[in-house]
Design a protein around this motif. Structure first.
Motif, PDB file in Angstrom:
ATOM      1  N   SER A  18       0.830  -1.209   0.000  1.00  0.00           N
ATOM      2  CA  SER A  18       0.000   0.000   0.000  1.00  0.00           C
ATOM      3  C   SER A  18       0.863   1.257   0.000  1.00  0.00           C
ATOM      4  CB  SER A  18      -0.917  -0.006   1.224  1.00  0.00           C
ATOM      5  OG  SER A  18      -1.712   1.147   1.269  1.00  0.00           O
ATOM      6  N   ASN A  19       1.893   1.276   0.866  1.00  0.00           N
ATOM      7  CA  ASN A  19       2.777   2.444   0.933  1.00  0.00           C
ATOM      8  C   ASN A  19       3.579   2.610  -0.353  1.00  0.00           C
ATOM      9  OD1 ASN A  19       2.040   3.308   3.479  1.00  0.00           O
ATOM     10  ND2 ASN A  19       3.569   2.083   4.521  1.00  0.00           N
ATOM     11  N   GLN A 159      -5.176  -2.530   5.044  1.00  0.00           N
ATOM     12  CA  GLN A 159      -4.223  -2.052   4.048  1.00  0.00           C
ATOM     13  C   GLN A 159      -4.685  -2.381   2.629  1.00  0.00           C
ATOM     14  OE1 GLN A 159      -1.468  -0.122   4.321  1.00  0.00           O
ATOM     15  NE2 GLN A 159      -2.041   0.154   6.465  1.00  0.00           N
ATOM     16  N   ARG A 160      -5.373  -3.503   2.460  1.00  0.00           N
ATOM     17  CA  ARG A 160      -5.913  -3.830   1.129  1.00  0.00           C
ATOM     18  C   ARG A 160      -6.997  -2.833   0.736  1.00  0.00           C
ATOM     19  NH1 ARG A 160      -5.395  -9.293   2.969  1.00  0.00           N
ATOM     20  NH2 ARG A 160      -7.612  -9.411   3.532  1.00  0.00           N
ATOM     21  N   VAL A 161      -7.849  -2.456   1.710  1.00  0.00           N
ATOM     22  CA  VAL A 161      -8.883  -1.467   1.435  1.00  0.00           C
ATOM     23  C   VAL A 161      -8.247  -0.109   1.132  1.00  0.00           C
ATOM     24  CG1 VAL A 161     -10.803  -0.180   2.441  1.00  0.00           C
ATOM     25  CG2 VAL A 161     -10.642  -2.639   2.803  1.00  0.00           C
ATOM     26  N   LEU A 162      -7.232   0.258   1.915  1.00  0.00           N
ATOM     27  CA  LEU A 162      -6.533   1.525   1.682  1.00  0.00           C
ATOM     28  C   LEU A 162      -5.873   1.529   0.305  1.00  0.00           C
ATOM     29  CD1 LEU A 162      -5.882   4.213   3.068  1.00  0.00           C
ATOM     30  CD2 LEU A 162      -3.793   3.161   3.959  1.00  0.00           C
ATOM     31  N   LEU A 163      -5.423   0.353  -0.129  1.00  0.00           N
ATOM     32  CA  LEU A 163      -4.818   0.229  -1.460  1.00  0.00           C
ATOM     33  C   LEU A 163      -5.821   0.595  -2.552  1.00  0.00           C
ATOM     34  CD1 LEU A 163      -2.348  -0.651  -3.162  1.00  0.00           C
ATOM     35  CD2 LEU A 163      -3.215  -2.987  -3.037  1.00  0.00           C
ATOM     36  N   LEU A 164      -7.097   0.271  -2.323  1.00  0.00           N
ATOM     37  CA  LEU A 164      -8.135   0.627  -3.299  1.00  0.00           C
ATOM     38  C   LEU A 164      -8.203   2.131  -3.512  1.00  0.00           C
ATOM     39  CD1 LEU A 164     -11.073  -1.733  -2.192  1.00  0.00           C
ATOM     40  CD2 LEU A 164      -9.578  -1.997  -4.191  1.00  0.00           C
ATOM     41  N   SER A 165      -8.078   2.886  -2.404  1.00  0.00           N
ATOM     42  CA  SER A 165      -8.147   4.345  -2.518  1.00  0.00           C
ATOM     43  C   SER A 165      -6.955   4.881  -3.307  1.00  0.00           C
ATOM     44  CB  SER A 165      -8.200   4.986  -1.144  1.00  0.00           C
ATOM     45  OG  SER A 165      -6.971   4.874  -0.465  1.00  0.00           O
ATOM     46  N   LYS A 166      -5.797   4.252  -3.144  1.00  0.00           N
ATOM     47  CA  LYS A 166      -4.607   4.710  -3.859  1.00  0.00           C
ATOM     48  C   LYS A 166      -4.668   4.349  -5.340  1.00  0.00           C
ATOM     49  CE  LYS A 166      -1.886   4.720   0.340  1.00  0.00           C
ATOM     50  NZ  LYS A 166      -0.772   4.172   1.141  1.00  0.00           N
ATOM     51  N   ILE A 167      -5.275   3.202  -5.634  1.00  0.00           N
ATOM     52  CA  ILE A 167      -5.508   2.854  -7.042  1.00  0.00           C
ATOM     53  C   ILE A 167      -6.495   3.843  -7.651  1.00  0.00           C
ATOM     54  CG2 ILE A 167      -6.487   1.107  -8.586  1.00  0.00           C
ATOM     55  CD1 ILE A 167      -5.392  -1.013  -6.643  1.00  0.00           C
ATOM     56  N   GLY A 168      -7.487   4.251  -6.840  1.00  0.00           N
ATOM     57  CA  GLY A 168      -8.442   5.268  -7.295  1.00  0.00           C
ATOM     58  C   GLY A 168      -7.754   6.575  -7.623  1.00  0.00           C
ATOM     59  N   GLN A 169      -6.748   6.947  -6.830  1.00  0.00           N
ATOM     60  CA  GLN A 169      -6.007   8.179  -7.101  1.00  0.00           C
ATOM     61  C   GLN A 169      -5.263   8.087  -8.432  1.00  0.00           C
ATOM     62  OE1 GLN A 169      -3.734   8.392  -3.391  1.00  0.00           O
ATOM     63  NE2 GLN A 169      -4.955  10.153  -2.765  1.00  0.00           N
ATOM     64  N   LEU A 170      -4.729   6.908  -8.725  1.00  0.00           N
ATOM     65  CA  LEU A 170      -4.072   6.718 -10.029  1.00  0.00           C
ATOM     66  C   LEU A 170      -5.082   6.891 -11.163  1.00  0.00           C
ATOM     67  CD1 LEU A 170      -1.808   3.631  -9.192  1.00  0.00           C
ATOM     68  CD2 LEU A 170      -1.017   5.940  -9.709  1.00  0.00           C
ATOM     69  N   ALA A 171      -6.297   6.347 -10.964  1.00  0.00           N
ATOM     70  CA  ALA A 171      -7.344   6.475 -11.980  1.00  0.00           C
ATOM     71  C   ALA A 171      -7.740   7.939 -12.165  1.00  0.00           C
ATOM     72  CB  ALA A 171      -8.562   5.641 -11.575  1.00  0.00           C
ATOM     73  N   VAL A 172      -7.839   8.684 -11.051  1.00  0.00           N
ATOM     74  CA  VAL A 172      -8.177  10.116 -11.126  1.00  0.00           C
ATOM     75  C   VAL A 172      -7.096  10.870 -11.893  1.00  0.00           C
ATOM     76  CG1 VAL A 172      -8.407  12.236  -9.760  1.00  0.00           C
ATOM     77  CG2 VAL A 172      -9.592  10.153  -9.050  1.00  0.00           C
ATOM     78  N   LEU A 173      -5.850  10.507 -11.688  1.00  0.00           N
ATOM     79  CA  LEU A 173      -4.749  11.149 -12.410  1.00  0.00           C
ATOM     80  C   LEU A 173      -4.906  10.959 -13.922  1.00  0.00           C
ATOM     81  CD1 LEU A 173      -1.968  12.604 -12.255  1.00  0.00           C
ATOM     82  CD2 LEU A 173      -0.913  10.342 -12.120  1.00  0.00           C
ATOM     83  N   LEU A 174      -5.231   9.740 -14.326  1.00  0.00           N
ATOM     84  CA  LEU A 174      -5.417   9.460 -15.756  1.00  0.00           C
ATOM     85  C   LEU A 174      -6.632  10.216 -16.307  1.00  0.00           C
ATOM     86  CD1 LEU A 174      -4.710   5.610 -15.845  1.00  0.00           C
ATOM     87  CD2 LEU A 174      -3.235   7.440 -16.695  1.00  0.00           C
ATOM     88  N   LEU A 175      -7.741  10.207 -15.557  1.00  0.00           N
ATOM     89  CA  LEU A 175      -8.947  10.902 -16.006  1.00  0.00           C
ATOM     90  C   LEU A 175      -8.713  12.404 -16.136  1.00  0.00           C
ATOM     91  CD1 LEU A 175     -11.746   9.112 -13.928  1.00  0.00           C
ATOM     92  CD2 LEU A 175     -11.397   8.996 -16.399  1.00  0.00           C
TER      93      LEU A 175
END
Length: 503
Positions: A18-19, A159-175
């Motif tokens: 996650s980190n 940490q797996r749930v928190l990882l989802l939020s960080k993957i979401g941030q990557l998606a927001v960056l692309l969008l």
């Protein structure tokens, strides 16, 4: 033993993943957003986030205190105490969020004059602050939920749930790039990625059937028990925070922006190590608290000895692996004209080996003998910052790097020579030598040997240089650690885990 090892390993592994995802996002988003928004507007995001991060110090030590007391109440099966602390923490954190929001609101009123912004820039900056104001309440509240989940040994899940939020941030960056979103829309969506996982926390806590109420309420008796410990943690945390974050301020005052820029260039890579290396305290603290609450000295010693050994192995791999290719990494990250910074970066990175005592720190935080640490943190922080001011005359930016290394050495010396044996009754010299020093020395020698072999080798590009050096390092590192620094039980455990991997 291995059951505990497996739980800690899982928690640490997912925490690192996650980190690392968060660090990768920070690493790659900077040039992308800088190019898209421009230096001036991207700076608005940086200022807004910096102010908000600094306000995290309002936590006042409850992040560690809650994990300690949640863990103790769970061991004692005290649902009344557990719910009392949860409701009280929600009440206090929401109060902190209100203070947080008030400070940000005042800042929004005077931001144009404070940061010398244009009218357009100040309007955008105000909107960013308003987003932080609105979201501060659910985010502060979510901290309590995270602390309870960690205390219940659900670290890997959290940490797996928190990882989802960080993957979401990557998606927001692309969008943002694809849809050409505004800076305000990007910031709002990026912040929402964390808020959207809060319902998952609530659902998971309800399924635990702990009798938890999500209505904030102040329980005076519970807080009276927890608050002294939290304030002690806050006191020495404040000094550590100051020792870390005042260094660039001192650089700016004495040497100017050029030196601050040099510091920031290598800070990005150092923070990657710091972020990954600090994954352990929050994971191990619940186990240390439960061992101390149950009076299980054997479990406590296993955390102290074996926990330190596992962390030392990980840090040695991470730090010496990066130091081995530091020149190439810095050249790729910030340009070949800055390769001279590799020397100072290596000193900084090696000083981060001091993070190896995270397991021992968890045991310290699980107890109540914190006053000596507060005094020592105050002394070493003031001394190191004074030393930084003096050394900048002789070493420039390197002065703050040297002073930071001195700070780490003073802290380690105090813990191993006095605190661990006198306050905890540990054979600290044996822990230091067998769980840290021999491992770090061996891996350091491997790193030096590989560097010497490849020093005169010429590669067609920097990527090849990094790849060949690192692949040799990884192979020799694994063989060495597996042969000399793991027990037979640990080898069998790892082999069984490998055999159970389904392709």
């Amino acid at each position: 033993m291995m059951s505990g090892f497996g739980k800690i390993f899982g928690g640490v592994a997912w925490s690192i993943i996650s980190n690392f995802t968060g660090a990768a996002y920070s690493f790659f988003s900077v040039p992308v957003l800088l190019s898209y928004f421009g230096k001036q507007y991207y700076g608005l995001i940086g200022i807004a986030l910096s102010v908000n991060v600094y306000l995290r110090i309002l936590d006042m030590g409850f992040s560690s205190g809650n994990i300690k007391y949640f863990s103790a109440y769970l061991v004692q099966k005290d649902k009344t105490g557990l719910n009392g602390l949860f409701q009280s923490s929600l009440f206090i954190y929401i109060s902190i969020a209100a203070v947080n929001a008030f400070i940000l609101l005042i800042l929004s009123i005077f931001c144009q004059s404070i940061f010398k912004l244009s009218v357009e820039e100040s309007e955008i900056f105000k909107q960013l602050l308003y987003i932080l104001i609105v979201t501060s309440f659910p985010i502060w509240g979510a901290n309590v939920m995270e602390q309870l989940l960690r205390s219940y040994d659900l670290i890997a899940w959290q940490q797996r749930v928190l990882l989802l939020s960080k993957i979401g941030q990557l998606a927001v960056l692309l969008l943002t790039i694809i849809l050409k979103l505004s800076i305000v829309n990007f910031f709002a969506l990026n912040t929402f990625c964390y808020i959207c996982i809060i319902p998952l926390y609530i659902s998971r806590i309800n399924k635990l059937n702990l009798g938890i109420s999500f209505i904030p309420r102040y329980h005076r008796k519970t807080i009276a028990e927890v608050l002294p410990y939290c304030l002690s943690v806050f006191s020495f945390g404040l000094f550590q925070f100051s020792a870390n974050y005042l260094r660039p301020v001192l650089l700016g005052i004495k040497l100017g922006l050029t030196s601050v820029t040099d510091f920031r260039l290598i800070e990005g890579i150092a923070n990657l190590i710091l972020m990954l290396g600090s994954s352990f305290v929050g994971v191990i603290l619940p186990y240390a608290t439960k061992a101390k609450t149950l009076g299980d000295k054997k479990a406590e010693m296993q955390i102290a000895g074996n926990g330190t050994r596992y962390i030392s192995i990980f840090l040695a791999f991470l730090i010496f692996g990066i130091v081995l290719s530091s020149k190439e990494l810095i050249s790729l990250y910030v340009g070949p004209q800055n390769v001279y910074l590799a020397f100072w970066f290596n000193i900084w990175a090696l000083s981060l080996l001091g993070l190896h005592n995270s397991a021992l720190s968890s045991i310290v935080l699980s107890g109540n003998i914190l006053k000596p640490i507060v005094y020592m943190s105050a002394f070493s922080s003031v001394l190191s910052l004074t030393l930084a001011w003096v050394l900048m005359d002789y070493f420039g930016m390197g002065g703050v790097i040297i002073s930071n290394a001195v700070y780490v050495i003073i802290q380690m010396g105090y813990y191993y020579i006095y605190y661990y044996p006198a306050k905890l009754g540990y054979n600290s010299i044996a822990i230091f030598l067998h769980s840290f020093f021999f491992i770090s020395l061996t891996v350091g020698c491997l790193c030096g040997g590989i560097y010497y072999v490849f020093d005169n080798t010429r590669f067609s590009n920097l990527y090849y240089a990094i790849f060949f050096k690192e692949i040799v390092f990884v192979i020799i590192f694994i063989a060495t650690i597996y042969t000399f620094f793991l027990t037979n039980i640990e080898r069998v455990y790892i082999l069984n885990r490998i055999k159970n991997i389904k392709i």
